[in-house]
Enzyme design. Structure first.
Site, PDB file in Angstrom:
ATOM      1  N   ASP A   1      -0.399  -4.289   6.257  1.00 60.36           N
ATOM      2  CA  ASP A   1      -1.105  -3.816   7.448  1.00 60.36           C
ATOM      3  C   ASP A   1      -2.563  -4.268   7.464  1.00 60.36           C
ATOM      4  OD1 ASP A   1       1.222  -2.573   8.161  1.00 60.36           O
ATOM      5  OD2 ASP A   1       0.480  -0.522   7.962  1.00 60.36           O
TER       6      ASP A   1
ATOM      7  N   HIS B   1       1.301   3.937   2.101  1.00 56.15           N
ATOM      8  CA  HIS B   1       1.799   4.681   3.258  1.00 56.15           C
ATOM      9  C   HIS B   1       3.324   4.807   3.237  1.00 56.15           C
ATOM     10  CE1 HIS B   1      -2.065   3.993   5.853  1.00 56.15           C
ATOM     11  NE2 HIS B   1      -2.195   4.974   4.987  1.00 56.15           N
TER      12      HIS B   1
ATOM     13  N   HIS C   1       0.845  -1.193   0.000  1.00 54.21           N
ATOM     14  CA  HIS C   1       0.000   0.000   0.000  1.00 54.21           C
ATOM     15  C   HIS C   1       0.879   1.241   0.000  1.00 54.21           C
ATOM     16  CE1 HIS C   1       0.679  -0.757   4.296  1.00 54.21           C
ATOM     17  NE2 HIS C   1       0.190   0.429   4.623  1.00 54.21           N
TER      18      HIS C   1
ATOM     19  N   ASP D   1       5.664   4.490   5.344  1.00 52.74           N
ATOM     20  CA  ASP D   1       6.464   3.449   5.988  1.00 52.74           C
ATOM     21  C   ASP D   1       6.369   2.116   5.249  1.00 52.74           C
ATOM     22  OD1 ASP D   1       3.784   3.163   6.835  1.00 52.74           O
ATOM     23  OD2 ASP D   1       4.381   2.110   8.658  1.00 52.74           O
ATOM     24  N   HIS D   2       5.781   2.152   4.058  1.00 54.95           N
ATOM     25  CA  HIS D   2       5.716   0.959   3.202  1.00 54.95           C
ATOM     26  C   HIS D   2       6.208   1.232   1.786  1.00 54.95           C
ATOM     27  CE1 HIS D   2       3.528  -1.758   5.964  1.00 54.95           C
ATOM     28  NE2 HIS D   2       3.225  -0.603   6.524  1.00 54.95           N
TER      29      HIS D   2
ATOM     30  N   HIS E   1      -7.549  -0.932   5.290  1.00 49.99           N
ATOM     31  CA  HIS E   1      -6.563  -0.043   5.922  1.00 49.99           C
ATOM     32  C   HIS E   1      -6.328   1.146   4.998  1.00 49.99           C
ATOM     33  CE1 HIS E   1      -3.100   1.080   8.347  1.00 49.99           C
ATOM     34  NE2 HIS E   1      -2.320   1.016   7.285  1.00 49.99           N
TER      35      HIS E   1
ATOM     36  N   HIS F   1       4.349  -5.106  11.161  1.00 46.67           N
ATOM     37  CA  HIS F   1       4.687  -4.368  12.374  1.00 46.67           C
ATOM     38  C   HIS F   1       4.739  -5.288  13.580  1.00 46.67           C
ATOM     39  CE1 HIS F   1       4.227  -0.235  10.768  1.00 46.67           C
ATOM     40  NE2 HIS F   1       3.308  -0.780   9.986  1.00 46.67           N
TER      41      HIS F   1
END
Length: 249
Positions: A132, A58, A56, A60-61, A113, A170
């Site tokens: 996530d 975001h 996805h 942090d991805h 998400h 995570h």
């Protein structure tokens, strides 16, 4: 030949995953939480990067996409939403397949998400990378999607074979366990939570998990059993998700 998975911590609570198709030596990273950390692991292993697979958009991805592509020339594939922060070489949707050497991944629509979130399933090796969407004893917050969408996505993931090894992105499991114990008194959950707390005390990861373990103990997958009076399974899930969002334990 099997897929090798190299897991390592990065950022504050993310995991990075470098995967190698042993038949061909081709290497991919699942998401790019930290380009420098991923490059350091590649250097340590003596691997070269061929493919970036995003779950996805975001940061942090997908935040390391451009730096890693510049450094390695890797091809980037992921859901269209990733183009919000970085270019893609190939757009993936649920139902697609993508190969890393001789390893084939089925792409699963796992929106909720984020709207376009996807997961990757390597059926031959019984491995799934779920970003996530599903966590050990948890699931992702509904930043963009609806409870109905997420419930359907969780059903697709939970429908994978029980033995599937699930790599989530995570290290949230201890906090997820504390919440799970607040809504579910199943003995299997208590036993698993004790193991999780002990593992974290030793500094050990709680990822990966398995589909079987999550079906048995994850309150989000067990929501209809925990909220039998809810109007629908999706509503039961929505109630559990709302309780987690406000949980302070």
């Amino acid at each position: 030949m099997p897929l090798t998975v190299h897991q390592f911590p990065c950022l504050s609570d993310n995991y990075g995953f470098l995967i190698r198709d042993e038949a061909t030596g081709k290497v991919a990273t699942i998401d790019t939480p930290d380009a420098a950390a991923i490059q350091a692991e590649l250097d340590k292993l003596g691997w070269s990067l061929d493919l970036i697979l995003n779950t996805h958009w975001h940061p942090d991805h997908a935040g390391g996409n451009e730096a890693l592509k510049k450094a390695t020339g890797a091809t980037i594939a992921g859901p269209a939403e990733v183009t919000r922060i970085a270019p893609l070489d190939r757009i993936l949707r649920g139902g697609d397949t993508i190969a890393l050497g001789e390893t084939k991944f089925d792409v699963i629509d796992s929106g909720g998400h984020t709207l376009g979130h996807i997961a990757f399933h390597d059926a031959a090796d019984s491995i799934a990378f779920v970003g996530d969407t599903l966590f050990a004893l948890g699931c992702g917050r509904l930043f963009e999607g609806t409870a109905e969408q997420m419930w359907e996505s969780l059903g697709r993931v939970a429908g994978l074979p029980d033995e599937t090894i699930v790599y989530c992105a995570h290290e949230y499991t201890a906090s997820n366990a504390r919440f799970a114990l607040s809504v579910d008194d199943h003995p299997a959950l208590k036993a698993r939570a004790d193991q999780i707390f002990a593992a974290r005390e030793r500094g050990e990861p709680t990822v990966p998990t398995t589909i079987a373990a999550e079906k048995a103990t994850n309150p989000f997958l067990r929501a209809p059993l925990l909220r039998p009076d809810a109007a629908s399974p999706a509503q039961a899930f929505a109630e559990i998700r709302a309780a987690k969002d406000s949980f302070k334990g």
